[in-house]
Structures are given as structure tokens and as C-alpha cells.
Motif scaffolding. Structure first.
Motif, mmCIF file in Angstrom:
data_model
loop_
_atom_site.group_PDB
_atom_site.id
_atom_site.type_symbol
_atom_site.label_atom_id
_atom_site.label_comp_id
_atom_site.label_asym_id
_atom_site.label_seq_id
_atom_site.Cartn_x
_atom_site.Cartn_y
_atom_site.Cartn_z
ATOM 1 N N THR A 71 0.844 -1.186 0.000
ATOM 2 C CA THR A 71 0.000 0.000 0.000
ATOM 3 C C THR A 71 0.881 1.239 0.000
ATOM 4 O OG1 THR A 71 -0.131 -0.019 2.407
ATOM 5 C CG2 THR A 71 -1.954 -1.072 1.220
ATOM 6 N N ASN A 72 0.246 2.384 -0.093
ATOM 7 C CA ASN A 72 0.935 3.666 -0.095
ATOM 8 C C ASN A 72 0.394 4.512 1.045
ATOM 9 O OD1 ASN A 72 2.294 3.304 -2.765
ATOM 10 N ND2 ASN A 72 0.180 3.226 -3.464
ATOM 11 N N ASP A 128 -1.267 5.663 -8.051
ATOM 12 C CA ASP A 128 -1.084 4.383 -7.363
ATOM 13 C C ASP A 128 0.399 4.056 -7.243
ATOM 14 O OD1 ASP A 128 -0.540 3.819 -9.991
ATOM 15 O OD2 ASP A 128 -1.736 2.004 -10.076
ATOM 16 N N TYR A 181 -8.032 8.309 -6.067
ATOM 17 C CA TYR A 181 -8.698 8.822 -7.263
ATOM 18 C C TYR A 181 -9.377 10.131 -6.893
ATOM 19 C CZ TYR A 181 -8.183 3.973 -8.643
ATOM 20 O OH TYR A 181 -7.662 2.744 -8.933
ATOM 21 N N SER A 214 -4.123 1.516 -1.417
ATOM 22 C CA SER A 214 -3.379 1.124 -2.611
ATOM 23 C C SER A 214 -3.377 2.209 -3.674
ATOM 24 C CB SER A 214 -3.926 -0.180 -3.192
ATOM 25 O OG SER A 214 -5.241 0.004 -3.648
ATOM 26 N N ALA A 215 -4.406 3.060 -3.707
ATOM 27 C CA ALA A 215 -4.489 4.091 -4.744
ATOM 28 C C ALA A 215 -5.433 5.192 -4.287
ATOM 29 C CB ALA A 215 -4.984 3.494 -6.058
ATOM 30 N N SER A 256 -1.942 -2.172 -8.231
ATOM 31 C CA SER A 256 -1.945 -1.039 -9.147
ATOM 32 C C SER A 256 -2.823 -1.332 -10.350
ATOM 33 C CB SER A 256 -0.530 -0.742 -9.645
ATOM 34 O OG SER A 256 0.299 -0.383 -8.571
#
Length: 184
Positions: A111-112, A167, A131, A128-129, A174
Motif C-alpha cells: 500500500t501507499n 497508485d 482517485y 493502494s491508490a 496497481s
């Protein structure tokens, strides 16, 4: 880079396509952001909405729709912030900030870490991302980013272009690694 994915990949059921463009973090938005939606597990997400100022709402002369910025973190692992975040500065942590966060919560696996404020590691989302898109909506309208209502998604396109996403650094989740992702 622009890509088009089906809504199923984005957590939706009817497969209506969604066009995405890779965005850049490090932006600031002065609107007042609040956590307005949350779902854990499966296609879990945290949805933040940037609302106009109370002056803008009062001066709207009965207009029921406003320019709102929706930010959706997908496949969330952890959130650390108040429900009312205020203005947002969306960014990745520096190496030192990442080390400090990992010392508190342990390593973020696959994850980030996304920070929500400048010069602070107190407000963050591990996902994970992320938007985001700006829409013209009523204040209480569901977000086109996460709603399962096909009519809302079809009638409310993002203002100024497609939905943006980040991501990176790369993760196994991703979108660029998805087998159903096509470049438009």
C-alpha cells in the motif's frame, strides 16, 4: 497516460467504463473536506468531499449544485484524521516522514501512505491508490466515484477531464497491473 477500466474493477457492479488519467500529488485545495463515505473489506474505500465555503453556499441564490471535489482512497488499510479535515494538501510522505509513520504503525505492505496536510504526518490514509475528480453536484449527492447508481455516473461527468489517479509507488494492486485495463 489515459486508461479506461470497467466499474467492476473500481468496485462497481454494472461494468460501465470509467476513463482515468494518471495525476500528480502535491496539490492543495482550499475547500473544506470531510470524510463522507467509508467501506471496509473487499473493495474498501474512504471518500472525502471538498465542500464550498458557507459564504458560497449562502450566495448561491437557490442553486442546488456546486463544484465539489471528491477524493477516493481505494483498498484502504488505515485512516488517521478527523472526519472534518478542512483544506487538503494531498501528497506522499518524504523518506523521513515515511520512517516516522512506520515507527508508529509498522510497515505499510503493498500500500501507499497519502498525507492530507502540509508539514504534518498526523493526517494520513494508507491505501493502494487514490482517485479524484471535481463534479457539479448537490451537497448531499452520492459521489460518482463510488455510487452504484448508473444514472448518477452517466449524468455527472468530471469537470475538466477524466478522473485522475495515483497508485505509485507500484503495488500489486496497481491499476497498471490489472489484466482488464486498456489504454485509451
Amino acid at each position: 497516460m489515459t486508461r479506461q477500466i470497467g466499474w467492476r474493477e473500481f468496485g462497481q457492479k454494472d461494468g460501465l467504463p470509467l476513463t482515468l488519467v494518471r495525476g500528480r500529488l502535491g496539490f492543495t485545495d482550499p475547500r473544506s473536506f470531510s470524510l463522507i463515505g467509508y467501506r471496509y473489506g473487499g473493495h474498501g474505500y474512504a471518500l472525502f468531499r471538498g465542500f464550498p465555503s458557507s459564504v458560497e453556499i449562502e450566495d448561491s441564490y437557490g442553486d442546488s449544485e456546486f463544484r465539489l471535489l471528491d477524493i477516493c482512497f481505494m483498498n484502504i488499510e488505515r485512516i488517521s484524521c478527523w472526519s472534518g479535515v478542512g483544506p487538503i494538501h494531498l501528497r506522499h510522505p518524504t523518506d523521513d516522514e515515511q520512517a516516522a509513520i512506520q515507527a508508529r504503525i509498522g510497515p505499510a505492505r503493498n500500500t501507499n501512505v497519502y498525507l492530507l496536510k502540509p508539514n504534518s504526518i498526523e493526517d494520513y490514509v494508507v491505501a493502494s491508490a487514490v482517485y479524484w475528480a471535481e463534479y457539479r453536484l448537490a451537497l448531499t449527492s452520492p459521489s460518482p466515484l463510488v455510487t452504484e447508481d448508473k444514472e448518477i455516473r452517466e449524468t455527472h461527468s468530471p469537470i475538466g477531464g477524466p478522473v485522475q489517479f495515483v497508485d505509485q509507488p507500484w503495488t500489486p494492486y496497481s491499476l497498471s497491473n490489472s489484466t482488464d485495463t486498456t489504454i485509451v
